[in-house]
Write a protein that holds these residues in place. Sequence first.
Motif, PDB file in Angstrom:
ATOM      1  N   UNK A  82      -2.630 -47.556  20.447  1.00  0.00           N
ATOM      2  CA  UNK A  82      -1.525 -46.621  20.741  1.00  0.00           C
ATOM      3  C   UNK A  82      -0.964 -46.907  22.132  1.00  0.00           C
ATOM      4  N   UNK A 119       4.466 -44.287  10.214  1.00  0.00           N
ATOM      5  CA  UNK A 119       5.295 -43.228  10.796  1.00  0.00           C
ATOM      6  C   UNK A 119       6.706 -43.746  11.083  1.00  0.00           C
ATOM      7  N   UNK A 120       6.817 -44.987  11.523  1.00  0.00           N
ATOM      8  CA  UNK A 120       8.134 -45.574  11.797  1.00  0.00           C
ATOM      9  C   UNK A 120       8.977 -45.649  10.527  1.00  0.00           C
ATOM     10  N   UNK A 121       8.316 -45.678   9.367  1.00  0.00           N
ATOM     11  CA  UNK A 121       9.018 -45.686   8.083  1.00  0.00           C
ATOM     12  C   UNK A 121       9.269 -44.271   7.542  1.00  0.00           C
ATOM     13  N   UNK A 122       8.953 -43.251   8.337  1.00  0.00           N
ATOM     14  CA  UNK A 122       9.162 -41.881   7.870  1.00  0.00           C
ATOM     15  C   UNK A 122       8.043 -41.345   7.004  1.00  0.00           C
ATOM     16  N   UNK A 131       8.879 -52.547  19.309  1.00  0.00           N
ATOM     17  CA  UNK A 131       7.466 -52.218  19.127  1.00  0.00           C
ATOM     18  C   UNK A 131       6.669 -53.358  18.526  1.00  0.00           C
ATOM     19  N   UNK A 132       7.277 -54.108  17.593  1.00  0.00           N
ATOM     20  CA  UNK A 132       6.510 -55.067  16.812  1.00  0.00           C
ATOM     21  C   UNK A 132       7.164 -56.440  16.669  1.00  0.00           C
ATOM     22  N   UNK A 187      10.882 -36.002   8.466  1.00  0.00           N
ATOM     23  CA  UNK A 187      10.889 -36.866   9.619  1.00  0.00           C
ATOM     24  C   UNK A 187      11.679 -38.120   9.289  1.00  0.00           C
ATOM     25  N   UNK A 188      12.554 -38.483  10.189  1.00  0.00           N
ATOM     26  CA  UNK A 188      13.391 -39.658   9.984  1.00  0.00           C
ATOM     27  C   UNK A 188      12.597 -40.924  10.277  1.00  0.00           C
ATOM     28  N   UNK A 189      12.973 -42.003   9.625  1.00  0.00           N
ATOM     29  CA  UNK A 189      12.463 -43.311  10.012  1.00  0.00           C
ATOM     30  C   UNK A 189      13.201 -43.767  11.271  1.00  0.00           C
ATOM     31  N   UNK A 190      12.600 -44.686  12.020  1.00  0.00           N
ATOM     32  CA  UNK A 190      13.273 -45.216  13.207  1.00  0.00           C
ATOM     33  C   UNK A 190      14.021 -46.492  12.826  1.00  0.00           C
ATOM     34  N   UNK A 249       1.437 -49.896  22.021  1.00  0.00           N
ATOM     35  CA  UNK A 249       2.712 -49.521  21.397  1.00  0.00           C
ATOM     36  C   UNK A 249       3.524 -48.624  22.324  1.00  0.00           C
ATOM     37  N   UNK A 308       1.120 -46.290  13.062  1.00  0.00           N
ATOM     38  CA  UNK A 308       2.398 -46.211  13.780  1.00  0.00           C
ATOM     39  C   UNK A 308       3.539 -46.771  12.912  1.00  0.00           C
ATOM     40  N   UNK A 309       3.274 -47.885  12.240  1.00  0.00           N
ATOM     41  CA  UNK A 309       4.317 -48.494  11.406  1.00  0.00           C
ATOM     42  C   UNK A 309       4.658 -47.602  10.214  1.00  0.00           C
ATOM     43  N   UNK A 366      11.993 -51.034  15.804  1.00  0.00           N
ATOM     44  CA  UNK A 366      10.992 -51.920  15.196  1.00  0.00           C
ATOM     45  C   UNK A 366      10.794 -53.170  16.054  1.00  0.00           C
TER      46      UNK A 366
END
Lengths: 199, 199
Positions: free
Chosen positions: B134, A140-143, B15-16, B4-7, B137, A137-138, B12
Amino acid sequence: MSERAAIDQAAYDVLFTTARTQNKWDGRPVSDDELRSVYDLMKWGPTSANSSPARFVFVRTQIGKEKLRPALSAGNLDKTMAAPVTAIIAYDPRFYDELPRLFPHSTEARSWFAGNEALAEETAFRNGTLQGAYFIIAARAHGLDCGPMSGFDRGRVDQAFFAYSGWKSNFLINIGHGDVSGLFDRSPRLSFDEACILD
Amino acid sequence: MSERAAIDQAAYDVLFTTARTQNKWDGRPVSDDELRSVYDLMKWGPTSANSSPARFVFVRTQIGKEKLRPALSAGNLDKTMAAPVTAIIAYDPRFYDELPRLFPHSTEARSWFAGNEALAEETAFRNGTLQGAYFIIAARAHGLDCGPMSGFDRGRVDQAFFAYSGWKSNFLINIGHGDVSGLFDRSPRLSFDEACILD
Protein backbone atom coordinates in the motif's frame (compact mmCIF):
# COMPACT_ATOMS: atom_id res chain seq x y z
CA MET A 1 13.91 12.77 -15.33
CA SER A 2 10.55 11.18 -14.62
CA GLU A 3 7.58 13.51 -14.89
CA ARG A 4 4.73 11.61 -13.35
CA ALA A 5 1.65 13.39 -12.12
CA ALA A 6 0.04 12.69 -8.79
CA ILE A 7 -3.51 11.36 -8.91
CA ASP A 8 -6.50 13.29 -7.53
CA GLN A 9 -8.51 13.08 -4.34
CA ALA A 10 -11.35 11.20 -6.04
CA ALA A 11 -8.93 8.43 -6.95
CA TYR A 12 -7.45 8.46 -3.42
CA ASP A 13 -10.96 7.88 -2.13
CA VAL A 14 -11.67 4.96 -4.48
CA LEU A 15 -8.38 3.26 -3.59
CA PHE A 16 -8.01 4.00 0.11
CA THR A 17 -9.95 6.69 1.89
CA THR A 18 -13.59 5.68 1.42
CA ALA A 19 -13.00 2.07 0.29
CA ARG A 20 -14.04 -0.45 2.94
CA THR A 21 -13.66 -4.16 3.59
CA GLN A 22 -17.11 -5.48 2.65
CA ASN A 23 -19.01 -8.23 4.48
CA LYS A 24 -22.27 -8.25 2.47
CA TRP A 25 -22.86 -8.23 -1.30
CA ASP A 26 -25.57 -6.50 -3.30
CA GLY A 27 -26.07 -9.26 -5.85
CA ARG A 28 -24.34 -7.70 -8.85
CA PRO A 29 -22.03 -10.22 -10.55
CA VAL A 30 -18.31 -9.98 -11.36
CA SER A 31 -17.41 -11.04 -14.89
CA ASP A 32 -14.40 -13.07 -15.99
CA ASP A 33 -13.41 -10.09 -18.15
CA GLU A 34 -13.25 -7.89 -15.04
CA LEU A 35 -11.00 -10.43 -13.30
CA ARG A 36 -8.72 -10.55 -16.36
CA SER A 37 -8.56 -6.76 -16.46
CA VAL A 38 -7.71 -6.53 -12.75
CA TYR A 39 -4.92 -9.10 -13.20
CA ASP A 40 -3.59 -7.31 -16.28
CA LEU A 41 -3.26 -4.12 -14.21
CA MET A 42 -1.85 -5.52 -10.94
CA LYS A 43 0.71 -7.73 -12.71
CA TRP A 44 2.83 -4.58 -13.32
CA GLY A 45 3.42 -4.02 -9.60
CA PRO A 46 7.04 -4.53 -8.52
CA THR A 47 8.42 -7.78 -7.09
CA SER A 48 11.93 -8.84 -6.13
CA ALA A 49 13.83 -9.72 -9.33
CA ASN A 50 10.42 -9.57 -11.08
CA SER A 51 9.83 -12.97 -9.47
CA SER A 52 6.02 -12.61 -9.64
CA PRO A 53 5.37 -15.63 -7.38
CA ALA A 54 1.64 -15.01 -6.78
CA ARG A 55 -0.90 -17.37 -8.27
CA PHE A 56 -4.66 -16.81 -8.23
CA VAL A 57 -7.67 -19.10 -8.18
CA PHE A 58 -10.97 -17.33 -8.79
CA VAL A 59 -13.67 -19.46 -7.20
CA ARG A 60 -16.99 -18.56 -8.82
CA THR A 61 -18.99 -21.79 -9.01
CA GLN A 62 -21.04 -23.59 -6.38
CA ILE A 63 -18.78 -26.63 -6.72
CA GLY A 64 -15.71 -24.49 -6.09
CA LYS A 65 -17.31 -22.82 -3.10
CA GLU A 66 -18.13 -26.22 -1.61
CA LYS A 67 -14.44 -27.16 -1.90
CA LEU A 68 -13.62 -24.03 0.12
CA ARG A 69 -16.36 -24.45 2.74
CA PRO A 70 -14.66 -26.93 5.13
CA ALA A 71 -11.57 -24.70 5.32
CA LEU A 72 -13.36 -21.50 6.33
CA SER A 73 -13.58 -20.17 9.87
CA ALA A 74 -17.13 -19.73 11.17
CA GLY A 75 -17.01 -15.95 10.96
CA ASN A 76 -15.98 -16.03 7.29
CA LEU A 77 -18.40 -18.72 6.10
CA ASP A 78 -21.63 -16.95 5.11
CA LYS A 79 -20.05 -13.93 3.42
CA THR A 80 -17.70 -16.17 1.42
CA MET A 81 -20.43 -18.50 0.23
CA ALA A 82 -22.46 -15.42 -0.81
CA ALA A 83 -19.66 -13.53 -2.60
CA PRO A 84 -19.77 -13.47 -6.44
CA VAL A 85 -16.07 -14.48 -6.48
CA THR A 86 -13.63 -15.64 -3.83
CA ALA A 87 -10.00 -15.32 -4.90
CA ILE A 88 -7.44 -17.66 -3.38
CA ILE A 89 -4.23 -15.61 -3.29
CA ALA A 90 -1.54 -18.28 -3.48
CA TYR A 91 2.12 -18.52 -4.45
CA ASP A 92 4.27 -20.97 -6.32
CA PRO A 93 7.20 -22.08 -4.13
CA ARG A 94 9.03 -22.98 -7.37
CA PHE A 95 8.55 -19.51 -8.86
CA TYR A 96 12.29 -19.44 -9.63
CA ASP A 97 11.85 -21.80 -12.57
CA GLU A 98 10.29 -18.86 -14.44
CA LEU A 99 13.16 -16.44 -13.73
CA PRO A 100 15.14 -17.07 -16.92
CA ARG A 101 12.14 -15.59 -18.75
CA LEU A 102 10.93 -13.08 -16.12
CA PHE A 103 14.35 -11.63 -15.23
CA PRO A 104 16.39 -11.69 -18.43
CA HIS A 105 18.90 -9.15 -17.00
CA SER A 106 20.71 -11.93 -15.15
CA THR A 107 21.39 -15.48 -16.27
CA GLU A 108 22.03 -16.43 -12.63
CA ALA A 109 18.73 -15.36 -11.06
CA ARG A 110 17.33 -18.89 -10.81
CA SER A 111 20.37 -20.03 -8.83
CA TRP A 112 19.80 -17.38 -6.14
CA PHE A 113 16.75 -19.35 -4.99
CA ALA A 114 16.94 -22.93 -6.35
CA GLY A 115 18.53 -25.03 -3.60
CA ASN A 116 17.97 -22.36 -0.92
CA GLU A 117 14.52 -23.36 0.25
CA ALA A 118 14.32 -20.89 3.17
CA LEU A 119 15.13 -17.91 0.95
CA ALA A 120 12.78 -19.16 -1.78
CA GLU A 121 9.92 -19.58 0.71
CA GLU A 122 10.49 -16.14 2.29
CA THR A 123 10.71 -14.52 -1.16
CA ALA A 124 7.58 -16.28 -2.41
CA PHE A 125 5.57 -15.35 0.69
CA ARG A 126 6.72 -11.70 0.81
CA ASN A 127 6.35 -11.00 -2.89
CA GLY A 128 3.19 -13.06 -3.27
CA THR A 129 1.71 -10.96 -0.46
CA LEU A 130 2.79 -7.70 -2.13
CA GLN A 131 0.99 -8.92 -5.24
CA GLY A 132 -2.10 -9.71 -3.18
CA ALA A 133 -2.13 -6.09 -2.02
CA TYR A 134 -1.68 -4.88 -5.61
CA PHE A 135 -4.68 -7.06 -6.50
CA ILE A 136 -6.86 -5.41 -3.82
CA ILE A 137 -5.90 -1.94 -5.05
CA ALA A 138 -6.37 -2.86 -8.72
CA ALA A 139 -9.80 -4.38 -7.98
CA ARG A 140 -10.82 -1.17 -6.20
CA ALA A 141 -9.47 0.80 -9.17
CA HIS A 142 -11.98 -1.14 -11.29
CA GLY A 143 -14.87 -0.15 -9.01
CA LEU A 144 -14.99 -3.55 -7.27
CA ASP A 145 -15.11 -4.11 -3.52
CA CYS A 146 -12.91 -6.57 -1.63
CA GLY A 147 -13.17 -8.53 1.59
CA PRO A 148 -9.71 -9.97 2.35
CA MET A 149 -9.52 -12.77 4.96
CA SER A 150 -6.89 -14.90 6.61
CA GLY A 151 -9.29 -16.85 8.84
CA PHE A 152 -9.15 -20.25 7.12
CA ASP A 153 -7.20 -23.52 7.21
CA ARG A 154 -4.35 -23.10 4.72
CA GLY A 155 -3.48 -26.81 4.74
CA ARG A 156 -7.04 -27.78 3.83
CA VAL A 157 -7.18 -25.27 0.98
CA ASP A 158 -3.84 -26.52 -0.34
CA GLN A 159 -5.07 -30.11 -0.24
CA ALA A 160 -8.34 -29.26 -1.98
CA PHE A 161 -6.91 -26.99 -4.68
CA PHE A 162 -3.15 -27.46 -4.99
CA ALA A 163 -2.42 -31.18 -4.53
CA TYR A 164 -0.95 -31.35 -8.04
CA SER A 165 0.51 -27.87 -8.62
CA GLY A 166 2.25 -27.56 -5.26
CA TRP A 167 1.08 -23.95 -4.95
CA LYS A 168 0.45 -22.71 -1.39
CA SER A 169 -2.48 -20.61 -0.23
CA ASN A 170 -1.72 -17.27 1.43
CA PHE A 171 -5.00 -15.42 1.97
CA LEU A 172 -8.49 -15.10 0.50
CA ILE A 173 -10.34 -12.12 -0.99
CA ASN A 174 -14.09 -11.99 -1.50
CA ILE A 175 -14.82 -9.83 -4.54
CA GLY A 176 -18.07 -8.17 -5.54
CA HIS A 177 -20.10 -5.03 -4.98
CA GLY A 178 -20.60 -4.34 -1.29
CA ASP A 179 -23.86 -3.84 0.54
CA VAL A 180 -22.90 -1.18 3.06
CA SER A 181 -25.53 -2.41 5.53
CA GLY A 182 -22.98 -5.12 6.38
CA LEU A 183 -20.24 -2.70 7.40
CA PHE A 184 -18.76 -2.28 10.84
CA ASP A 185 -18.03 1.27 11.95
CA ARG A 186 -14.64 2.26 10.63
CA SER A 187 -11.82 1.42 13.03
CA PRO A 188 -9.07 3.91 13.89
CA ARG A 189 -5.55 3.78 12.52
CA LEU A 190 -2.20 4.48 14.15
CA SER A 191 -1.05 8.06 13.67
CA PHE A 192 2.13 8.86 11.74
CA ASP A 193 3.98 9.52 14.97
CA GLU A 194 2.94 6.16 16.42
CA ALA A 195 3.93 4.07 13.40
CA CYS A 196 6.79 6.07 11.84
CA ILE A 197 10.24 7.37 12.74
CA LEU A 198 12.05 10.14 10.85
CA ASP A 199 15.76 9.26 10.99
CA MET B 1 -25.40 -0.60 -2.16
CA SER B 2 -21.93 0.79 -2.73
CA GLU B 3 -21.64 3.14 -5.70
CA ARG B 4 -17.94 3.58 -6.20
CA ALA B 5 -16.55 4.77 -9.49
CA ALA B 6 -13.62 3.16 -11.24
CA ILE B 7 -10.55 5.36 -11.73
CA ASP B 8 -9.27 6.38 -15.14
CA GLN B 9 -6.44 5.18 -17.37
CA ALA B 10 -4.19 8.09 -16.39
CA ALA B 11 -4.37 6.97 -12.76
CA TYR B 12 -3.79 3.33 -13.79
CA ASP B 13 -0.61 4.51 -15.50
CA VAL B 14 0.65 6.45 -12.45
CA LEU B 15 0.02 3.51 -10.12
CA PHE B 16 0.93 0.51 -12.26
CA THR B 17 1.25 0.65 -16.01
CA THR B 18 4.00 3.20 -16.61
CA ALA B 19 5.41 3.33 -13.05
CA ARG B 20 8.82 1.69 -12.81
CA THR B 21 11.23 0.58 -10.09
CA GLN B 22 13.85 3.34 -10.16
CA ASN B 23 17.60 2.86 -9.74
CA LYS B 24 18.80 6.46 -10.23
CA TRP B 25 17.50 9.73 -8.75
CA ASP B 26 17.26 13.16 -10.34
CA GLY B 27 18.21 15.16 -7.23
CA ARG B 28 14.81 16.53 -6.29
CA PRO B 29 14.17 16.12 -2.55
CA VAL B 30 11.29 14.41 -0.74
CA SER B 31 9.82 16.44 2.12
CA ASP B 32 8.70 15.17 5.51
CA ASP B 33 5.23 16.50 4.67
CA GLU B 34 5.12 14.25 1.60
CA LEU B 35 6.06 11.23 3.74
CA ARG B 36 3.34 12.11 6.25
CA SER B 37 0.78 12.47 3.45
CA VAL B 38 1.74 9.11 1.93
CA TYR B 39 1.39 7.44 5.34
CA ASP B 40 -1.96 9.12 5.98
CA LEU B 41 -3.26 7.67 2.71
CA MET B 42 -1.83 4.14 2.90
CA LYS B 43 -2.85 3.64 6.54
CA TRP B 44 -6.47 3.10 5.36
CA GLY B 45 -5.56 -0.08 3.44
CA PRO B 46 -7.07 -3.24 4.93
CA THR B 47 -5.26 -5.55 7.36
CA SER B 48 -6.41 -8.60 9.28
CA ALA B 49 -8.46 -7.44 12.29
CA ASN B 50 -7.15 -3.94 11.48
CA SER B 51 -3.92 -5.14 13.09
CA SER B 52 -1.79 -2.57 11.21
CA PRO B 53 1.53 -4.21 12.20
CA ALA B 54 3.76 -2.24 9.78
CA ARG B 55 6.23 0.26 11.18
CA PHE B 56 8.29 2.68 9.07
CA VAL B 57 11.67 4.30 9.48
CA PHE B 58 12.39 7.04 6.95
CA VAL B 59 16.16 7.30 6.65
CA ARG B 60 16.99 10.75 5.24
CA THR B 61 20.23 11.82 6.96
CA GLN B 62 23.82 10.93 6.21
CA ILE B 63 24.14 9.45 9.71
CA GLY B 64 21.11 7.26 9.12
CA LYS B 65 22.40 6.13 5.73
CA GLU B 66 25.74 5.15 7.30
CA LYS B 67 23.84 2.94 9.79
CA LEU B 68 22.24 1.20 6.79
CA ARG B 69 25.39 0.87 4.71
CA PRO B 70 26.95 -2.28 6.24
CA ALA B 71 23.67 -4.16 5.81
CA LEU B 72 23.21 -3.49 2.08
CA SER B 73 24.06 -5.92 -0.68
CA ALA B 74 26.62 -4.64 -3.18
CA GLY B 75 24.05 -4.16 -5.94
CA ASN B 76 21.84 -2.01 -3.73
CA LEU B 77 24.55 0.17 -2.17
CA ASP B 78 25.05 3.14 -4.49
CA LYS B 79 21.41 3.75 -5.34
CA THR B 80 20.44 3.56 -1.66
CA MET B 81 23.13 5.97 -0.52
CA ALA B 82 22.02 8.37 -3.29
CA ALA B 83 18.26 8.17 -2.67
CA PRO B 84 16.60 11.17 -0.98
CA VAL B 85 14.87 8.78 1.44
CA THR B 86 15.21 5.08 2.17
CA ALA B 87 12.22 3.65 4.03
CA ILE B 88 12.74 0.61 6.24
CA ILE B 89 9.43 -1.28 6.05
CA ALA B 90 9.31 -3.10 9.36
CA TYR B 91 6.70 -4.70 11.61
CA ASP B 92 6.05 -4.87 15.31
CA PRO B 93 5.86 -8.52 16.44
CA ARG B 94 3.83 -7.29 19.44
CA PHE B 95 1.29 -5.48 17.25
CA TYR B 96 -1.47 -7.25 19.21
CA ASP B 97 -1.00 -4.95 22.20
CA GLU B 98 -2.70 -2.22 20.10
CA LEU B 99 -5.73 -4.34 19.20
CA PRO B 100 -8.02 -3.21 22.04
CA ARG B 101 -7.84 0.24 20.43
CA LEU B 102 -7.49 -0.76 16.74
CA PHE B 103 -10.19 -3.46 16.71
CA PRO B 104 -12.86 -2.28 19.15
CA HIS B 105 -15.44 -4.69 17.65
CA SER B 106 -14.03 -7.53 19.74
CA THR B 107 -12.70 -7.48 23.27
CA GLU B 108 -10.91 -10.78 22.58
CA ALA B 109 -8.80 -9.79 19.59
CA ARG B 110 -5.55 -9.46 21.56
CA SER B 111 -5.92 -13.01 22.87
CA TRP B 112 -6.04 -14.45 19.32
CA PHE B 113 -2.34 -13.60 18.96
CA ALA B 114 -0.79 -13.06 22.42
CA GLY B 115 0.73 -16.38 23.47
CA ASN B 116 0.58 -17.81 19.91
CA GLU B 117 3.93 -16.63 18.61
CA ALA B 118 3.79 -18.50 15.28
CA LEU B 119 0.40 -17.00 14.37
CA ALA B 120 1.49 -13.55 15.56
CA GLU B 121 4.67 -13.69 13.46
CA GLU B 122 2.83 -14.90 10.34
CA THR B 123 0.15 -12.23 10.79
CA ALA B 124 2.71 -9.48 11.34
CA PHE B 125 4.76 -10.51 8.30
CA ARG B 126 1.79 -10.96 5.96
CA ASN B 127 -0.05 -7.80 6.97
CA GLY B 128 3.09 -5.71 7.35
CA THR B 129 3.94 -6.72 3.78
CA LEU B 130 0.46 -5.80 2.52
CA GLN B 131 1.00 -2.38 4.11
CA GLY B 132 4.39 -2.09 2.40
CA ALA B 133 2.63 -2.59 -0.94
CA TYR B 134 0.00 0.00 0.00
CA PHE B 135 2.89 2.35 0.77
CA ILE B 136 4.42 1.85 -2.70
CA ILE B 137 1.07 2.54 -4.38
CA ALA B 138 0.35 5.57 -2.17
CA ALA B 139 3.81 7.01 -2.86
CA ARG B 140 3.24 6.62 -6.60
CA ALA B 141 -0.19 8.24 -6.15
CA HIS B 142 1.70 11.26 -4.77
CA GLY B 143 3.91 11.43 -7.86
CA LEU B 144 6.90 9.83 -6.11
CA ASP B 145 8.99 6.96 -7.48
CA CYS B 146 9.97 3.87 -5.49
CA GLY B 147 12.79 1.35 -5.59
CA PRO B 148 11.84 -1.56 -3.32
CA MET B 149 14.63 -3.97 -2.29
CA SER B 150 15.04 -7.13 -0.26
CA GLY B 151 18.79 -7.52 -0.87
CA PHE B 152 20.08 -6.63 2.61
CA ASP B 153 20.93 -8.27 5.93
CA ARG B 154 17.75 -8.11 8.02
CA GLY B 155 19.55 -9.04 11.24
CA ARG B 156 22.04 -6.19 10.86
CA VAL B 157 19.28 -3.67 10.18
CA ASP B 158 17.36 -4.90 13.23
CA GLN B 159 20.47 -4.57 15.39
CA ALA B 160 21.26 -1.07 14.10
CA PHE B 161 17.73 0.33 14.25
CA PHE B 162 15.48 -1.86 16.42
CA ALA B 163 17.56 -3.05 19.38
CA TYR B 164 15.19 -1.29 21.79
CA SER B 165 11.81 -1.42 20.03
CA GLY B 166 11.99 -5.07 19.01
CA TRP B 167 10.59 -4.20 15.57
CA LYS B 168 11.76 -6.41 12.68
CA SER B 169 12.82 -5.23 9.23
CA ASN B 170 10.94 -6.66 6.24
CA PHE B 171 12.12 -4.81 3.11
CA LEU B 172 13.49 -1.44 2.03
CA ILE B 173 12.13 1.18 -0.38
CA ASN B 174 14.20 3.95 -1.91
CA ILE B 175 11.96 6.98 -2.47
CA GLY B 176 12.56 9.98 -4.72
CA HIS B 177 12.11 11.15 -8.28
CA GLY B 178 13.61 8.70 -10.73
CA ASP B 179 16.17 9.41 -13.42
CA VAL B 180 14.97 7.14 -16.21
CA SER B 181 18.52 6.79 -17.58
CA GLY B 182 18.99 4.22 -14.77
CA LEU B 183 16.16 1.96 -15.89
CA PHE B 184 16.47 -1.57 -17.16
CA ASP B 185 14.26 -2.52 -20.08
CA ARG B 186 10.88 -3.55 -18.73
CA SER B 187 10.69 -7.26 -17.97
CA PRO B 188 7.74 -9.39 -19.07
CA ARG B 189 4.96 -10.60 -16.79
CA LEU B 190 3.12 -13.91 -16.61
CA SER B 191 -0.09 -13.90 -18.63
CA PHE B 192 -3.47 -14.34 -16.93
CA ASP B 193 -3.65 -17.93 -18.13
CA GLU B 194 -0.22 -18.71 -16.68
CA ALA B 195 -0.85 -17.24 -13.23
CA CYS B 196 -4.62 -17.64 -12.77
CA ILE B 197 -7.26 -20.39 -12.68
CA LEU B 198 -11.00 -19.81 -13.12
CA ASP B 199 -12.75 -22.36 -10.88
